[in-house]
Design a protein around this motif. Structure first.
Motif, PDB file in Angstrom:
ATOM      1  N   LEU A  91     -33.054 -24.248  23.041  1.00 47.97           N
ATOM      2  CA  LEU A  91     -32.101 -25.338  23.319  1.00 47.97           C
ATOM      3  C   LEU A  91     -32.564 -26.643  22.684  1.00 47.97           C
ATOM      4  N   ARG A  95     -30.964 -28.970  19.478  1.00 46.02           N
ATOM      5  CA  ARG A  95     -30.724 -30.402  19.561  1.00 46.02           C
ATOM      6  C   ARG A  95     -31.353 -31.151  18.390  1.00 46.02           C
ATOM      7  N   VAL A 119     -25.036 -29.006  19.584  1.00 45.19           N
ATOM      8  CA  VAL A 119     -23.867 -29.530  20.309  1.00 45.19           C
ATOM      9  C   VAL A 119     -24.142 -30.882  20.951  1.00 45.19           C
ATOM     10  N   THR A 120     -25.393 -31.303  20.918  1.00 49.56           N
ATOM     11  CA  THR A 120     -25.674 -32.645  21.433  1.00 49.56           C
ATOM     12  C   THR A 120     -26.358 -33.446  20.337  1.00 49.56           C
ATOM     13  N   GLY A 151     -26.263 -37.316  31.415  1.00 52.98           N
ATOM     14  CA  GLY A 151     -25.983 -36.053  30.731  1.00 52.98           C
ATOM     15  C   GLY A 151     -26.272 -36.113  29.250  1.00 52.98           C
ATOM     16  N   VAL A 152     -25.352 -35.575  28.454  1.00 58.01           N
ATOM     17  CA  VAL A 152     -25.588 -35.542  27.011  1.00 58.01           C
ATOM     18  C   VAL A 152     -25.562 -36.937  26.386  1.00 58.01           C
TER      19      VAL A 152
ATOM     20  N   ARG B 487     -28.969 -30.305  30.658  1.00 56.56           N
ATOM     21  CA  ARG B 487     -28.318 -31.179  29.676  1.00 56.56           C
ATOM     22  C   ARG B 487     -27.840 -30.388  28.469  1.00 56.56           C
ATOM     23  N   GLU B 488     -28.723 -29.562  27.912  1.00 56.11           N
ATOM     24  CA  GLU B 488     -28.369 -28.839  26.690  1.00 56.11           C
ATOM     25  C   GLU B 488     -27.649 -27.525  26.998  1.00 56.11           C
ATOM     26  N   GLY B 489     -28.080 -26.875  28.084  1.00 55.87           N
ATOM     27  CA  GLY B 489     -27.532 -25.546  28.392  1.00 55.87           C
ATOM     28  C   GLY B 489     -26.076 -25.587  28.805  1.00 55.87           C
ATOM     29  N   ALA B 491     -23.957 -27.865  27.994  1.00 56.49           N
ATOM     30  CA  ALA B 491     -23.194 -28.216  26.786  1.00 56.49           C
ATOM     31  C   ALA B 491     -22.993 -26.980  25.905  1.00 56.49           C
TER      32      ALA B 491
END
Ligand SMILES: Cc1cc2nc3c(=O)[nH]c(=O)nc-3n(C[C@H](O)[C@H](O)[C@H](O)COP(=O)(O)O)c2cc1C
Ligand code: SF4
Lengths: 266, 622
Positions: A91, A95, A119-120, A151-152, B487-489, B491
């Motif tokens: 993950l 990023r 995705v972020t 969050g993101v 946060r990443e998961g 998303a």
């Protein structure tokens, strides 16, 4: 004294030591990103996941902040723990796929690539470990930067996105940043903290002109450092080499025999 | 009557005051209860109350004594504003300001009813005079909400007259702290805030924890979308929460209480503030309560404005004035909580059950419900159900009873598809399990959870992939972003769902979702992340076909996901009026006047305009 058994090896531990401390002391590697020995554990990156025996079931915990209170059996190299750590790493890689530091750590974990899309958005590979913010707050006593947004949207930033008034350009944040997002750059006589845009003049060695630190650090030390530090600061500011030279010169002039034992660096 | 001067200094003071209040109530000819709960206020309930209040004031010629009460939620929000009248228990619904004069004439001064404002049976058309004839009210059992909707929500006198603070007097006057603790333990009460943790056990840990002072905290942060159980309770019976907390403080040895209320609940904040002030004024809070020697006080704190602030460690951080973010801790907050001191946190509904347990005994409470879930649970019943509203029923009632009997079934009598329980991290339960008993453990076994009591009913037009996506999107926005997996998961999971509903799903998506779900559960820092995958897991479990239809055939069986179904004109229903032809933005529709029209599938962009504009329902989704 409690015993911490890690992958079948028993180690003695102090009460309230963390699993990570016991492991590190005994040469067992558990990957970490948001951990720094000089700071309070934060347990946000979730890379140090291990399993502990809860009598009938195994609980996933973060080694960096799990306090040892009694005997505990830990599995670092179990399938589930490895899968969890690799999953977290995949993950993170999604990023910040460009970060060489992250890729190096990933490959040590056995992750060579991530199957997740990006995705972020990570500014300059920032993986939001929060080390910079905590170093600034906990160690320097300045809250020049903080984590904002949810969050993101979360990111590290200086108040109002402007160069911080509080920042003394000490560079602690840059020093602890594990992925090189934050850097202290020297342009001639000016220092700049990237990416926060804080700039300030450098302080140079009175003898040779080598860059010592930022003026602001000197000022901050003079303002709130302990008395001993202030005494030193009151004198002439020299770099380590010039200081040594000066000391040797003084000793020789006083008729001393040969060079003194090497003075420790400042 | 004896008016209270100063504070109650003894249990006798309280009892004398109570009986004086009762005497006074006996002289009242008519009580009008106007529901001013969360559902009725937006429909004009405040004006209705005001009109009754004025009428009572003007009619104050001493021939009739009328008391209008502004109450908390009376339950049947769907039909609000609700007004009930005593004597006779007359139940009026959809009452507007303009109806007040007529009600006054017919039911206050006269002994008749206003028929058009009564509840009429959907099929037989028969009018019900009281709630006994309204199906929605059958099977309710109110414990936490016992006085909500009954007493004036702003009045401590009403609360006392109805038996309020009697349990507190009993606990302080005749029970040792251990006995109170024991009573709560034996009642089997479990936390109503989500986890269903055994309340008595938590209290015991708090009592045994070392450190002074200890804190008692009520969680009124209620952030679940669509939920209003806790809001109704705090607004409608604030003293029930306060009384429960004082008893809790006595049991664990704490004198400091906090109520943490969601920032978006201004009425609840106001009611609680007023209630605390009033209780303090009367000696029910503060030093030496009722002369017992026990002291306890409560402060009200407004929430940090984020869903995650309801999580225990985040809540305590927020109470301390820091950012409301969960802290990674393996030492529980009953040992190291607020200001690093032992802190007992319970949901407001949990607290509101306590006075009843102490007052009526653990055995009584334990006699209600199922083997491991005792008492009742408040649900907010919303979605595609005929009667939306606030429901308090014994644990163990079946989903079918709640949805079909109390809720009146599905709107438009369409087929039921699923019910989502447990808030954003809950799950969707399909029709096959409608006869399951609702309790903590059974809902968990079904892949959902009790949560705080949200119940969203869905019919066949609801796409389950889209529902999972909706909740996941909520969680993505509410994740604090501190830890990597959450946060990443989330998303990543949301990205996969976006692709699926966009018709770009690929084989392996379900496996990837499942893998991420395990990762979140294993590695996230707090329960928000750990349970975030539940909506996805439960829909994949029960509606796998629907996911597969989206992924493999790019079709949405519920015809909700734009682009995954087509529009077609039903020639038999089309009158050839031409409206759709004129409105279609891409000129995809052809046809002669008064003849059935046709959609050119190649040109159609699935925008849905024709579907919206057709007055003959001739445009179909296929
Ligand atoms: C993200 C998140 C949000 C929560 N929100 C609430 C809430 O709004 N109200 C509540 O009572 N509990 C909430 N909880 C549960 C609390 O952490 C805690 O378990 C509960 O308040 C304990 O009370 P109880 O034992 O009476 O249920 C939440 C938990 C999480 C993880
Ligand atoms: S699980 Fe989510 S909400 Fe909880 S700490 Fe991690 S990022 Fe924040």
């Amino acid at each position: 004294m409690p015993t911490v058994t890690i992958d079948n090896q028993a180690f003695a531990a102090e009460v309230d030591e963390t699993i990570l401390q016991v492991a590190a002391r005994n040469g067992v590697w558990i990957p970490t990103l948001c951990y720094h020995a000089a700071l309070e554990p934060y347990a946000s990156c979730r890379l140090c996941m291990v399993e502990i025996d809860r009598g009938g079931w195994w609980q996933m915990v973060t080694a960096c902040n799990y306090p040892v209170r009694r005997d505990v059996t830990v599995r670092v190299e179990s399938e589930r723990a490895i899968r969890a750590r690799r999953g977290v790493m995949r993950l993170l890689l999604a990023r910040a796929p460009e970060s060489p530091e992250l890729r190096a750590l990933a490959s040590r974990l056995g992750v060579t690539q991530t199957d997740f899309p990006t995705v972020t958005e990570a500014e300059g590979n920032c993986i939001l470990c929060g080390l910079c913010v905590r170093a600034c707050e906990e160690r320097i006593g300045t809250a020049a930067i903080s984590l904002t947004g949810r969050g993101v949207e979360r990111k590290v930033s200086a108040p109002f996105g402007e160069p911080s008034e509080e920042c003394i350009l000490c560079g602690s944040c840059a020093a602890v940043c594990p992925v090189g997002t934050i850097r202290l750059e020297v342009h001639g006589d000016e220092w700049e903290l990237v990416p926060f845009g804080k700039k300030g003049p450098a302080q140079r060695c009175a003898a040779c002109g080598a860059v010592l630190t930022a003026e602001l650090v000197r000022e901050a030390l003079a303002r709130r450092g302990p008395a001993a530090v202030q005494g030193i600061l009151a004198g002439e500011e020299l770099c380590a080499r010039c200081k040594r030279k000066k000391l040797v010169g003084q000793l020789l002039a006083a008729g001393g025999s040969g060079a003194p034992s090497a003075p420790s660096e400042r | 009557m004896k008016t209270l001067v100063g504070k109650f200094e003894s249990f006798t003071d309280l009892e004398q005051y109570r009986s004086a209040l009762k005497d006074r109530a006996a002289g009242v000819d008519c009580v009008i209860r106007v529901c001013c709960g969360p559902g009725c206020i937006p429909k004009g309930a405040s004006k209705v109350y005001e009109a009754f209040r004025q009428a009572a004031e003007e009619a104050d010629d001493k021939t009739v004594s009328v008391v209008p009460k502004l109450t908390g939620c009376q339950g049947l929000c769907e039909c609000g504003p609700i007004v009930t009248l005593d004597p006779g228990g007359i139940f009026y619904q959809h009452v507007q300001e303009g109806d007040v004069a007529e009600i006054w004439r017919e039911s206050v001064l006269g002994s008749g009813v206003v028929d058009r404002l009564l509840h009429h049976d959907e099929k037989t058309g028969q009018a019900a005079r009281t709630t006994e004839g309204v199906p929605f009210y059958q099977g309710h059992q109110r414990i936490a909400l016992a006085l909500c909707g009954v007493i004036d929500a702003r009045s401590i006198d009403d609360y006392i007259a109805a038996g309020g603070y009697q349990a507190l007097a009993k606990a302080l006057g005749s029970m040792k702290p251990e006995e109170v603790l024991d009573e709560v333990y034996r009642s089997g009460l479990r936390g109503r805030g989500g986890g269903g943790f055994l309340t008595g056990r938590k209290w015991r840990s708090a009592r045994e924890a070392h450190g002074e002072p200890k804190f008692v905290i009520a969680n009124g942060d209620e952030g679940d979308p669509g939920a209003f159980m806790d809001r109704a309770l705090m607004e409608g019976a604030p003293h029930a929460v306060i009384e429960g907390m004082i008893i809790g403080g006595y049991a664990i040895g704490s004198s400091n209480g906090y109520i943490y209320v969601r920032d978006e609940y201004p009425i609840a904040v106001q009611r609680l503030r007023d209630a605390v002030a009033k209780a303090r004024e009367m000696g029910l809070l503060g030093e030496n309560i009722l002369g017992s020697g026990f002291s306890f006080d409560i402060r009200i704190s407004r929430g940090g404005g984020a869903f995650v602030c309801g999580e225990s460690t985040a809540l305590m951080a927020s109470l301390e004035g820091r950012v409301g973010e969960p802290r990674a801790k393996y030492v529980h907050t009953v040992e190291f909580g607020f200001r690093n001191k032992p802190s007992l946190l319970n949901n407001v509904e949990t607290w509101a059950n306590v006075p009843a347990i102490i007052g009526r005994g653990a055995d009584w409470f334990a006699g209600i419900g199922t083997a491991k879930s005792k008492g009742t649970k408040v649900f907010s019943l919303v979605g595609k159900v005929k009667n939306t509203g606030l429901v308090e029923v014994p644990m163990g009632m079946t989903l079918r009873q709640i949805i079909y009997q109390i809720g009146g079934g599905i709107r438009g009598d369409r087929p039921f598809k699923a019910v989502q329980t447990g808030g954003p991290s809950g799950g969707c339960i399909p029709a096959a399990y409608l006869d399951e008993a609702v309790d903590f453990d059974r809902l968990t076994e079904l892949g959902s959870m009790m949560g705080s009591g949200g119940m969203i009913v869905m019919d066949e037009d609801t796409c389950m992939v889209n529902i999972a996506r909706y909740f996941l999107r909520f969680l993505k926005e509410e994740s604090c972003g501190k830890c990597t997996p959450c946060r990443e998961g989330i998303a990543q999971m949301l990205h996969i769902l976006d692709e699926i509903v966009g018709g770009r799903g690929t084989s392996g998506d379900l496996e990837r979702l499942q893998e991420l779900a395990v990762l979140l559960e294993d590695t996230a820092l707090c329960a928000l992340g750990k349970t975030a995958a539940n909506p996805v897991l439960s829909t994949v479990r029960y509606f796998r076909d629907e996911y597969q239809e989206h992924i493999e055939n790019h079709r949405c069986p519920a015809k909700e996901c734009r682009g995954l179904f087509r529009y077609q004109i039903d020639a038999a229903a089309c009158t050839g009026c031409g409206v759709c032809r004129k409105k279609c933005p891409v000129e995809a529709i052809t046809g002669k006047k008064k003849e059935p029209h046709l959609i050119d599938a190649d040109k159609c962009t699935n925008c849905g305009t024709c579907f919206d504009v057709c007055r003959f329902a001739a445009v179909k989704k296929v």
